[in-house]
Design an enzyme around this catalytic site. Sequence first.
Site, PDB file in Angstrom:
ATOM      1  N   LYS A 139     -56.762   7.733 -12.302  1.00 28.42           N
ATOM      2  CA  LYS A 139     -56.636   9.058 -11.701  1.00 28.42           C
ATOM      3  C   LYS A 139     -55.321   9.724 -12.126  1.00 28.42           C
ATOM      4  O   LYS A 139     -54.445   9.072 -12.688  1.00 28.42           O
ATOM      5  CB  LYS A 139     -56.753   8.952 -10.179  1.00 28.42           C
ATOM      6  CG  LYS A 139     -58.034   8.230  -9.716  1.00 28.42           C
ATOM      7  CD  LYS A 139     -59.296   9.047  -9.944  1.00 28.42           C
ATOM      8  CE  LYS A 139     -60.585   8.266 -10.022  1.00 28.42           C
ATOM      9  NZ  LYS A 139     -61.085   7.575  -8.893  1.00 28.42           N
TER      10      LYS A 139
HETATM   11  C1  LIG Z   1     -62.297   6.939  -8.103  1.00 26.71           C
HETATM   12  C2  LIG Z   1     -63.245   7.621  -7.207  1.00 26.71           C
HETATM   13  C3  LIG Z   1     -63.498   7.175  -5.901  1.00 26.71           C
HETATM   14  C4  LIG Z   1     -62.937   5.898  -5.378  1.00 26.71           C
HETATM   15  O1  LIG Z   1     -61.550   5.831  -5.445  1.00 26.71           O
HETATM   16  P1  LIG Z   1     -60.826   4.434  -5.165  1.00 26.71           P
HETATM   17  O2  LIG Z   1     -59.408   4.831  -4.887  1.00 26.71           O
HETATM   18  O3  LIG Z   1     -60.976   3.629  -6.404  1.00 26.71           O
HETATM   19  O4  LIG Z   1     -61.477   3.809  -3.997  1.00 26.71           O
HETATM   20  C5  LIG Z   1     -64.339   7.908  -5.106  1.00 26.71           C
HETATM   21  N1  LIG Z   1     -64.939   9.024  -5.556  1.00 26.71           N
HETATM   22  C6  LIG Z   1     -64.739   9.483  -6.802  1.00 26.71           C
HETATM   23  C7  LIG Z   1     -65.415  10.743  -7.225  1.00 26.71           C
HETATM   24  C8  LIG Z   1     -63.902   8.789  -7.665  1.00 26.71           C
HETATM   25  O5  LIG Z   1     -63.726   9.216  -8.920  1.00 26.71           O
END
Ligand SMILES: *Cc1c(COP(=O)(O)O)cnc(C)c1O
Length: 400
Positions: free
Chosen positions: A191
Amino acid sequence: MSAEKTLFRDTFLPFSRPAIGDAEIAELVDSLRSGWITTGPKVERFTQMFAQYVGGKHAAALSSATAGLHLALLAHGIGPGHEVITTPLTFAATVNMIALVGATPVLADIDRHTLQVRPEQIAARITARTRAIIVVHYVGDAADLDPILDLARTGRFSVIEDAAHAAGTEYKGKRIGAFDTTSVFSFHPNKNITTGEGGMLVTPDPEIFERVSLLKFHGMDRNAWKRFAKQGSPRYDIAMPGYKYNMMDIQAAIGLHQLRRVARNWDRRQEIWARYDRELSDLPLVLPAAPEPETRHAYHLYTVLVDPDRAAITRDEFIGAMTRENIGVGVHYQSIPVHPYYQSQFGWRPEDYPNSFRIGQQTVSLPLSAKLRDQDVSDVIRAVRKVLVGQTARGAPCAN
Ligand SMILES: *Cc1c(COP(=O)(O)O)cnc(C)c1O
């Protein structure tokens, strides 16, 4: 023609590499040496900095966005007998959390150009049992929030934003995180901001915040740091059975410095995005739609569509060929109804959500990270050109 001899890169370029600098490393070491590694003063500082960055009122630092979605649904009182509407073009966690609280997920198909969930599709799915909608700001572009907030006000249901892609995204002059919703951000290494693993829930609603604060740590009315600090008392009360979803100081140590470089990283992401737009524009690919007016894109994922009618190869062949060129790519996402669990549990058929189904078969994400060097970006572009048209630059055939 031997692929091995004509590789542009002799090392593999991973799809995603977090941009972590010396400041993050020093802060992490400081936490390790301090003897306080779990939830503590750095989590508190990171939480406040993040809330300020997005313009949110109350924020809770968590172990992941998945945990945040879980707590958001619970805090909004979502459970068995309730329906929650979301998009089929998302990560499984969005839908999994709806199922895990015992509610029924309901899918509303996306717009085939913007790839965002469409308010009209949501409206068509509202029933007497609808209690919430989870809006996903896909790839860091803003979904059209205003009509969705209107639907929620009229129908008296909650809006939760899956803002995993949307740290820094703006809609009509405000950052995601500043709206009258509960929004959930992810700090997974892929992210825009990372803490290794981690997440943040942001809400203006003091009651939702209170419930999330209890549920995230055993249902305890005080956190460990405050109990064991000198002025604290080791006593605590359990107000309800809770989870263990707290963020640690060793995660926040990284996050503090990620936030300090967020503007610089955004500039770099935009620069890479613009280069892809420019240098891939003549290829038989569908490039990302331009951001909507009155929005600011977080430039989280650069997703192109490989339409086999235009490109003469399938998306999966494209992925194989890029991997052989030493370039890692991603898929965000296969449409949710292709997964066997959802088909058997909810009776979903992929063809009932035709836009998501088609995008899920054609989408591929190119490397996009503030960590990429100009040469890495050039390598990606040359590999895409070679794979699609056998040319490394406009009009210049491959050396082989
Ligand atoms: C990465 C992601 C998640 C989950 O995030 P985590 O921090 O890994 O639990 C949920 N929704 C979307 C759209 C994502 O890209």
